[in-house]
Design a protein around this motif. Structure first.
Motif, PDB file in Angstrom:
ATOM      1  N   ASN A  41       0.718  -1.129   0.029  1.00  0.00           N
ATOM      2  CA  ASN A  41      -0.013  -0.144   0.034  1.00  0.00           C
ATOM      3  C   ASN A  41       0.900   1.213   0.204  1.00  0.00           C
ATOM      4  OD1 ASN A  41      -2.979  -0.885   0.490  1.00  0.00           O
ATOM      5  ND2 ASN A  41      -1.675  -2.104   1.985  1.00  0.00           N
ATOM      6  N   ILE A  42       2.078   1.286   0.504  1.00  0.00           N
ATOM      7  CA  ILE A  42       2.792   2.454   0.765  1.00  0.00           C
ATOM      8  C   ILE A  42       4.286   2.315  -0.358  1.00  0.00           C
ATOM      9  CG2 ILE A  42       3.747   4.018   2.185  1.00  0.00           C
ATOM     10  CD1 ILE A  42       1.844   3.562   4.110  1.00  0.00           C
ATOM     11  N   CYS A  43       5.172   1.751   0.049  1.00  0.00           N
ATOM     12  CA  CYS A  43       6.384   1.476  -0.647  1.00  0.00           C
ATOM     13  C   CYS A  43       6.096   0.481  -1.659  1.00  0.00           C
ATOM     14  CB  CYS A  43       7.531   1.273   0.235  1.00  0.00           C
ATOM     15  SG  CYS A  43       8.092   2.974   0.993  1.00  0.00           S
ATOM     16  N   LEU A  57      15.335   9.513  -6.014  1.00  0.00           N
ATOM     17  CA  LEU A  57      15.028   8.826  -4.904  1.00  0.00           C
ATOM     18  C   LEU A  57      14.244   9.865  -3.961  1.00  0.00           C
ATOM     19  CD1 LEU A  57      18.032   6.361  -4.226  1.00  0.00           C
ATOM     20  CD2 LEU A  57      15.942   6.173  -5.536  1.00  0.00           C
ATOM     21  N   ALA A  58      15.146  10.985  -3.758  1.00  0.00           N
ATOM     22  CA  ALA A  58      14.561  12.120  -2.594  1.00  0.00           C
ATOM     23  C   ALA A  58      13.195  12.640  -3.002  1.00  0.00           C
ATOM     24  CB  ALA A  58      15.452  13.205  -2.737  1.00  0.00           C
ATOM     25  N   GLN A  59      12.920  12.601  -4.459  1.00  0.00           N
ATOM     26  CA  GLN A  59      11.652  13.102  -4.643  1.00  0.00           C
ATOM     27  C   GLN A  59      10.674  12.157  -4.524  1.00  0.00           C
ATOM     28  OE1 GLN A  59      10.537  16.363  -5.864  1.00  0.00           O
ATOM     29  NE2 GLN A  59       8.791  15.405  -5.070  1.00  0.00           N
ATOM     30  N   ALA A  60      11.027  10.933  -4.927  1.00  0.00           N
ATOM     31  CA  ALA A  60      10.009   9.823  -4.770  1.00  0.00           C
ATOM     32  C   ALA A  60       9.680   9.568  -3.168  1.00  0.00           C
ATOM     33  CB  ALA A  60      10.760   8.560  -5.350  1.00  0.00           C
ATOM     34  N   THR A  61      10.700   9.837  -2.299  1.00  0.00           N
ATOM     35  CA  THR A  61      10.457   9.572  -0.884  1.00  0.00           C
ATOM     36  C   THR A  61       9.648  10.753  -0.368  1.00  0.00           C
ATOM     37  OG1 THR A  61      12.620   8.624  -0.486  1.00  0.00           O
ATOM     38  CG2 THR A  61      11.469   9.757   1.317  1.00  0.00           C
ATOM     39  N   GLN A  62       9.877  11.929  -0.818  1.00  0.00           N
ATOM     40  CA  GLN A  62       8.923  13.151  -0.509  1.00  0.00           C
ATOM     41  C   GLN A  62       7.553  13.032  -0.951  1.00  0.00           C
ATOM     42  OE1 GLN A  62       9.893  15.504   1.712  1.00  0.00           O
ATOM     43  NE2 GLN A  62       7.876  15.873   1.841  1.00  0.00           N
ATOM     44  N   LEU A  64       5.642  10.294  -1.052  1.00  0.00           N
ATOM     45  CA  LEU A  64       5.031   9.241  -0.230  1.00  0.00           C
ATOM     46  C   LEU A  64       4.797   9.902   0.977  1.00  0.00           C
ATOM     47  CD1 LEU A  64       6.367   5.455  -1.063  1.00  0.00           C
ATOM     48  CD2 LEU A  64       4.298   6.812  -1.862  1.00  0.00           C
ATOM     49  N   VAL A  65       5.819  10.740   1.492  1.00  0.00           N
ATOM     50  CA  VAL A  65       5.936  11.442   2.915  1.00  0.00           C
ATOM     51  C   VAL A  65       4.461  12.237   2.806  1.00  0.00           C
ATOM     52  CG1 VAL A  65       6.909  12.926   4.584  1.00  0.00           C
ATOM     53  CG2 VAL A  65       8.099  11.071   3.308  1.00  0.00           C
ATOM     54  N   ASP A  66       4.495  13.122   1.620  1.00  0.00           N
ATOM     55  CA  ASP A  66       3.359  13.879   1.535  1.00  0.00           C
ATOM     56  C   ASP A  66       1.912  13.177   1.707  1.00  0.00           C
ATOM     57  OD1 ASP A  66       5.116  16.096   1.328  1.00  0.00           O
ATOM     58  OD2 ASP A  66       5.164  16.308  -0.673  1.00  0.00           O
ATOM     59  N   LYS A  67       1.928  12.157   0.904  1.00  0.00           N
ATOM     60  CA  LYS A  67       0.765  11.532   0.635  1.00  0.00           C
ATOM     61  C   LYS A  67       0.622  10.542   2.225  1.00  0.00           C
ATOM     62  CE  LYS A  67      -1.512   8.647  -2.575  1.00  0.00           C
ATOM     63  NZ  LYS A  67      -1.190   7.379  -3.928  1.00  0.00           N
TER      64      LYS A  67
END
Length: 205
Positions: A41-43, A57-62, A64-67
């Protein structure tokens, strides 16, 4: 009998054991159901594959953090702890690779779905990644398997004739794509089975 002159290896799952469980099972205190829910459901697999095609990677991580802000700690672990997801080499396949290299009869290349940001880390871990005549890294090409473009890039870059090559991958989807392009393809299940499949092409290691 086809005259095979090129061997194309996938890396993860064929030569290298990589598994996010090595990090996340401990992170979720051994609760496999929670860990699997997080991956589903997340990563997710699709999310990670987007980085294999060159997304930062940094953008992909952010993203998901925003979501999913409640899961920030775990989301940041995915690439923050990525190196610890690397297991050992798959020794049986490394021996097969070494036999091809030493025989000096074949062009030996790799075609991998891998982020261009994390691949240099793997290169420091595994000496055999320096044995190949060349490696096509999906993150560098901004595309990935099973899309036709990355196979075409590999064939053209290394002057490979499809019917004279064998492609080895543990993902059936990728094998189906390579077969559609006329590349002889072996679905990797184990080093022992790979040796048996290679015999069908009159390759005895």
């Amino acid at each position: 009998m086809k005259q095979i002159d090129t061997i194309i290896f996938d890396l993860g799952g064929v030569l290298i054991d990589w598994n996010p469980e090595y990090v996340f099972l401990d992170a979720f205190n051994g609760d496999r159901k929670k860990m699997e829910w997080f991956f589903e459901n997340i990563c997710t697999h699709d999310w990670n594959e987007n980085q294999d095609a060159g997304y930062p990677l940094a953008q992909a991580t952010q993203d998901l953090v925003d979501k999913f802000p409640d899961y920030e700690h775990y989301i940041k672990m995915f690439y923050g702890e990525w190196e610890n997801m690397l297991g050992g080499a798959i020794d049986g396949t490394v021996k097969i690779l070494e036999a091809f290299i030493k025989s000096d009869k074949y062009k030996v290349v790799a075609l991998t779905n891998w982020s261009n940001e994390t691949f240099p880390i793997a290169q420091k871990h595994y000496e055999f990644l320096h044995w190949f005549d060349g490696i096509v890294v999906s993150g560098d090409e901004k595309t990935r398997k099973p899309f036709k473009e990355i196979y075409d890039i590999t064939l053209e870059r290394f002057n490979i004739t499809p019917e004279n090559a064998i492609f080895i991958d543990d993902n059936l989807r990728n094998i189906q794509a390579s077969s559609a392009l006329g590349i002889n393809s072996i679905h990797f299940e184990s080093p022992e089975k790979l040796i048996e499949h290679l015999k069908q092409y009159n390759i005895h290691l």
